[in-house]
Motif scaffolding. Structure first.
Motif, PDB file in Angstrom:
ATOM      1  N   THR A 140      19.534  35.038  28.052  1.00 15.95           N
ATOM      2  CA  THR A 140      18.397  35.025  28.979  1.00 15.95           C
ATOM      3  C   THR A 140      18.398  36.283  29.833  1.00 15.95           C
ATOM      4  OG1 THR A 140      18.676  32.629  29.071  1.00 15.95           O
ATOM      5  CG2 THR A 140      17.131  33.595  30.613  1.00 15.95           C
ATOM      6  N   LEU A 141      17.238  36.911  29.937  1.00 14.72           N
ATOM      7  CA  LEU A 141      17.093  38.157  30.701  1.00 14.72           C
ATOM      8  C   LEU A 141      15.895  38.021  31.624  1.00 14.72           C
ATOM      9  CD1 LEU A 141      17.409  41.759  29.366  1.00 14.72           C
ATOM     10  CD2 LEU A 141      15.404  41.114  30.676  1.00 14.72           C
ATOM     11  N   TYR A 142      16.038  38.561  32.827  1.00 13.91           N
ATOM     12  CA  TYR A 142      15.013  38.437  33.863  1.00 13.91           C
ATOM     13  C   TYR A 142      14.699  39.804  34.448  1.00 13.91           C
ATOM     14  CZ  TYR A 142      17.462  33.922  33.887  1.00 13.91           C
ATOM     15  OH  TYR A 142      18.092  32.754  33.520  1.00 13.91           O
ATOM     16  N   TRP A 143      13.447  39.990  34.812  1.00 11.39           N
ATOM     17  CA  TRP A 143      13.023  41.133  35.614  1.00 11.39           C
ATOM     18  C   TRP A 143      12.468  40.596  36.940  1.00 11.39           C
ATOM     19  CZ3 TRP A 143      13.978  46.132  34.834  1.00 11.39           C
ATOM     20  CH2 TRP A 143      14.225  46.603  33.543  1.00 11.39           C
ATOM     21  N   TYR A 144      12.954  41.185  38.041  1.00 10.03           N
ATOM     22  CA  TYR A 144      12.492  40.826  39.375  1.00 10.03           C
ATOM     23  C   TYR A 144      11.921  42.062  40.066  1.00 10.03           C
ATOM     24  CZ  TYR A 144      15.292  36.517  39.158  1.00 10.03           C
ATOM     25  OH  TYR A 144      15.821  35.296  38.810  1.00 10.03           O
ATOM     26  N   GLN A 145      10.979  41.808  40.943  1.00  8.96           N
ATOM     27  CA  GLN A 145      10.483  42.837  41.850  1.00  8.96           C
ATOM     28  C   GLN A 145      10.918  42.455  43.264  1.00  8.96           C
ATOM     29  OE1 GLN A 145       6.350  42.759  43.259  1.00  8.96           O
ATOM     30  NE2 GLN A 145       6.101  44.820  42.445  1.00  8.96           N
ATOM     31  N   LEU A 175      23.770  33.134  31.005  1.00 12.12           N
ATOM     32  CA  LEU A 175      23.926  32.137  29.968  1.00 12.12           C
ATOM     33  C   LEU A 175      23.049  30.956  30.346  1.00 12.12           C
ATOM     34  CD1 LEU A 175      27.817  32.239  29.697  1.00 12.12           C
ATOM     35  CD2 LEU A 175      26.207  33.080  27.974  1.00 12.12           C
ATOM     36  N   GLU A 176      22.729  30.125  29.411  1.00  8.52           N
ATOM     37  CA  GLU A 176      21.963  28.929  29.731  1.00  8.52           C
ATOM     38  C   GLU A 176      22.910  27.873  30.254  1.00  8.52           C
ATOM     39  OE1 GLU A 176      18.977  27.901  26.912  1.00  8.52           O
ATOM     40  OE2 GLU A 176      19.150  25.777  27.383  1.00  8.52           O
ATOM     41  N   GLY A 177      22.517  27.211  31.319  1.00  6.62           N
ATOM     42  CA  GLY A 177      23.364  26.184  31.904  1.00  6.62           C
ATOM     43  C   GLY A 177      23.119  24.822  31.288  1.00  6.62           C
ATOM     44  N   LEU A 178      23.519  23.777  31.984  1.00  5.53           N
ATOM     45  CA  LEU A 178      23.387  22.422  31.486  1.00  5.53           C
ATOM     46  C   LEU A 178      21.922  22.006  31.391  1.00  5.53           C
ATOM     47  CD1 LEU A 178      26.189  20.760  33.616  1.00  5.53           C
ATOM     48  CD2 LEU A 178      26.312  21.421  31.214  1.00  5.53           C
ATOM     49  N   ALA A 179      21.548  21.372  30.292  1.00  2.00           N
ATOM     50  CA  ALA A 179      20.204  20.811  30.107  1.00  2.00           C
ATOM     51  C   ALA A 179      19.115  21.838  30.367  1.00  2.00           C
ATOM     52  CB  ALA A 179      20.018  19.600  31.014  1.00  2.00           C
ATOM     53  N   GLY A 180      19.360  23.066  29.996  1.00  2.00           N
ATOM     54  CA  GLY A 180      18.337  24.088  30.146  1.00  2.00           C
ATOM     55  C   GLY A 180      18.191  24.649  31.538  1.00  2.00           C
ATOM     56  N   VAL A 181      18.997  24.185  32.472  1.00  2.00           N
ATOM     57  CA  VAL A 181      18.933  24.708  33.841  1.00  2.00           C
ATOM     58  C   VAL A 181      19.561  26.096  33.884  1.00  2.00           C
ATOM     59  CG1 VAL A 181      19.756  24.337  36.196  1.00  2.00           C
ATOM     60  CG2 VAL A 181      18.959  22.407  34.827  1.00  2.00           C
ATOM     61  N   GLN A 186      13.990  34.450  26.846  1.00  2.00           N
ATOM     62  CA  GLN A 186      15.075  33.726  26.195  1.00  2.00           C
ATOM     63  C   GLN A 186      15.160  34.333  24.798  1.00  2.00           C
ATOM     64  OE1 GLN A 186      16.907  31.262  27.591  1.00  2.00           O
ATOM     65  NE2 GLN A 186      18.112  30.662  25.831  1.00  2.00           N
ATOM     66  N   ASN A 187      16.276  35.016  24.534  1.00  4.77           N
ATOM     67  CA  ASN A 187      16.390  35.847  23.335  1.00  4.77           C
ATOM     68  C   ASN A 187      15.223  36.849  23.357  1.00  4.77           C
ATOM     69  OD1 ASN A 187      18.823  34.658  22.257  1.00  4.77           O
ATOM     70  ND2 ASN A 187      17.560  32.839  21.932  1.00  4.77           N
ATOM     71  N   ALA A 227      19.912  30.907  47.006  1.00  2.25           N
ATOM     72  CA  ALA A 227      19.057  30.757  45.828  1.00  2.25           C
ATOM     73  C   ALA A 227      19.276  29.399  45.189  1.00  2.25           C
ATOM     74  CB  ALA A 227      19.338  31.865  44.815  1.00  2.25           C
ATOM     75  N   PHE A 228      18.167  28.812  44.760  1.00  2.83           N
ATOM     76  CA  PHE A 228      18.165  27.528  44.075  1.00  2.83           C
ATOM     77  C   PHE A 228      17.809  27.754  42.625  1.00  2.83           C
ATOM     78  CE2 PHE A 228      17.093  23.081  43.431  1.00  2.83           C
ATOM     79  CZ  PHE A 228      16.128  23.154  42.450  1.00  2.83           C
ATOM     80  N   SER A 229      18.542  27.130  41.737  1.00  6.03           N
ATOM     81  CA  SER A 229      18.289  27.337  40.317  1.00  6.03           C
ATOM     82  C   SER A 229      18.085  26.017  39.604  1.00  6.03           C
ATOM     83  CB  SER A 229      19.472  28.079  39.694  1.00  6.03           C
ATOM     84  OG  SER A 229      19.257  28.255  38.319  1.00  6.03           O
ATOM     85  N   GLY A 230      16.813  25.763  39.252  1.00  3.28           N
ATOM     86  CA  GLY A 230      16.510  24.661  38.370  1.00  3.28           C
ATOM     87  C   GLY A 230      16.168  25.267  37.023  1.00  3.28           C
ATOM     88  N   TYR A 231      14.895  25.280  36.689  1.00  2.00           N
ATOM     89  CA  TYR A 231      14.465  25.976  35.482  1.00  2.00           C
ATOM     90  C   TYR A 231      14.108  27.422  35.770  1.00  2.00           C
ATOM     91  CZ  TYR A 231      14.698  21.404  33.445  1.00  2.00           C
ATOM     92  OH  TYR A 231      15.158  20.191  33.016  1.00  2.00           O
ATOM     93  N   ALA A 232      14.175  27.810  37.026  1.00  2.00           N
ATOM     94  CA  ALA A 232      13.984  29.199  37.441  1.00  2.00           C
ATOM     95  C   ALA A 232      14.783  29.394  38.720  1.00  2.00           C
ATOM     96  CB  ALA A 232      12.508  29.507  37.676  1.00  2.00           C
ATOM     97  N   LEU A 233      15.025  30.654  39.057  1.00  2.00           N
ATOM     98  CA  LEU A 233      15.802  30.952  40.261  1.00  2.00           C
ATOM     99  C   LEU A 233      14.845  31.276  41.397  1.00  2.00           C
ATOM    100  CD1 LEU A 233      18.788  31.271  41.117  1.00  2.00           C
ATOM    101  CD2 LEU A 233      18.554  33.699  40.645  1.00  2.00           C
ATOM    102  N   ASN A 234      14.957  30.534  42.499  1.00  2.00           N
ATOM    103  CA  ASN A 234      14.119  30.760  43.668  1.00  2.00           C
ATOM    104  C   ASN A 234      14.990  31.228  44.829  1.00  2.00           C
ATOM    105  OD1 ASN A 234      11.357  29.466  42.867  1.00  2.00           O
ATOM    106  ND2 ASN A 234      12.897  28.017  42.216  1.00  2.00           N
TER     107      ASN A 234
END
Lengths: 111, 117
Positions: B31-36, B96-102, B50-51, A93-100
């Protein structure tokens, strides 16, 4: 667009041997993270290893290590001394502004 | 430290019925995510919070899927009405949020396996 490619749909390794899973990615970003996740039949995603793109040193976690080649956009996972419990799907997985995620590599471990 | 919690673990419904999934992230993760995740594929992001604000819902089929995150903690994902192709595992993750919003490391819950008949 960011893409992650895992070119090996399936791999097999004997117990106690070493196996390497391949991953390449495409991005124009300079700051990012790379991950390998393991997904056993229970379907829970378990973090195996994490690499920060700005670090040249390859990450290591016990029997798991990576070969990170930033210029080549390559991020392979090496599993040493393979165990039966390592059998699972492995996702890069690659993570920039989203996880791919890549499409995954199914690892079979034989006794 | 408690991990990401999800419920239910399994759900079987008929097509055209509705269903809801619940997720409680790791304490302190904004940060919370939903995946399918359809069988044989990698996870596909449905929505990112985000929040209690939505960051990305570009791949959420908004005609039938909805999600909310009240008070920036727990989240629910709803499907109404369900279709056969919605059969999948629905994974919740937090970070958690990483560096520079990554986006940094995402920690996943056990998932909810949905079967639509």
């Amino acid at each position: 667009a960011q893409t992650v490619t895992q070119s090996q749909p399936e791999m097999s390794v004997q117990e106690a041997e070493t196996v390497t899973l391949s991953c390449t990615y495409d991005t124009s970003e300079s700051d990012y993270y790379l991950f390998w996740y393991k997904q056993p039949p229970s379907r829970q995603m378990i973090l195996v290893i994490r690499q920060e793109a700005y670090k040249q040193q390859n990450a290591t976690e016990n029997r798991f290590s990576v070969n990170f080649q930033k210029a080549a956009k390559s991020f392979s996972l090496k599993i040493s001394d393979s165990q039966l419990g390592d059998a699972a799907m492995y996702f890069c997985a690659f993570s920039g502004y989203a996880l791919n995620f890549g499409k995954g590599t199914s690892l079979l471990v034989t006794p | 430290e408690a991990g990401v919690a999800q419920s239910p673990r399994y759900k079987i419904i008929e097509k055209r019925q509705s269903v809801a999934f619940w997720c409680n992230p790791i304490s302190g993760h904004a940060t919370l995510y939903w995946y399918q995740q359809i069988l044989g594929q990698g996870p596909k992001l449905l929505i990112q919070f985000q929040n209690n604000g939505v960051v990305d819902d570009s791949q959420l089929p908004k005609d039938r899927f909805s999600a909310e995150r009240l008070k920036g903690v727990d989240s629910t994902l709803k499907i109404q009405p369900a279709k056969l192709e919605d059969s999948a595992v629905y994974l919740c993750a937090s970070s958690l949020e990483g560096l520079a919003g990554v986006v940094d490391t995402q920690y996943f819950g056990p998932g909810t396996r949905l079967t639509v008949l």
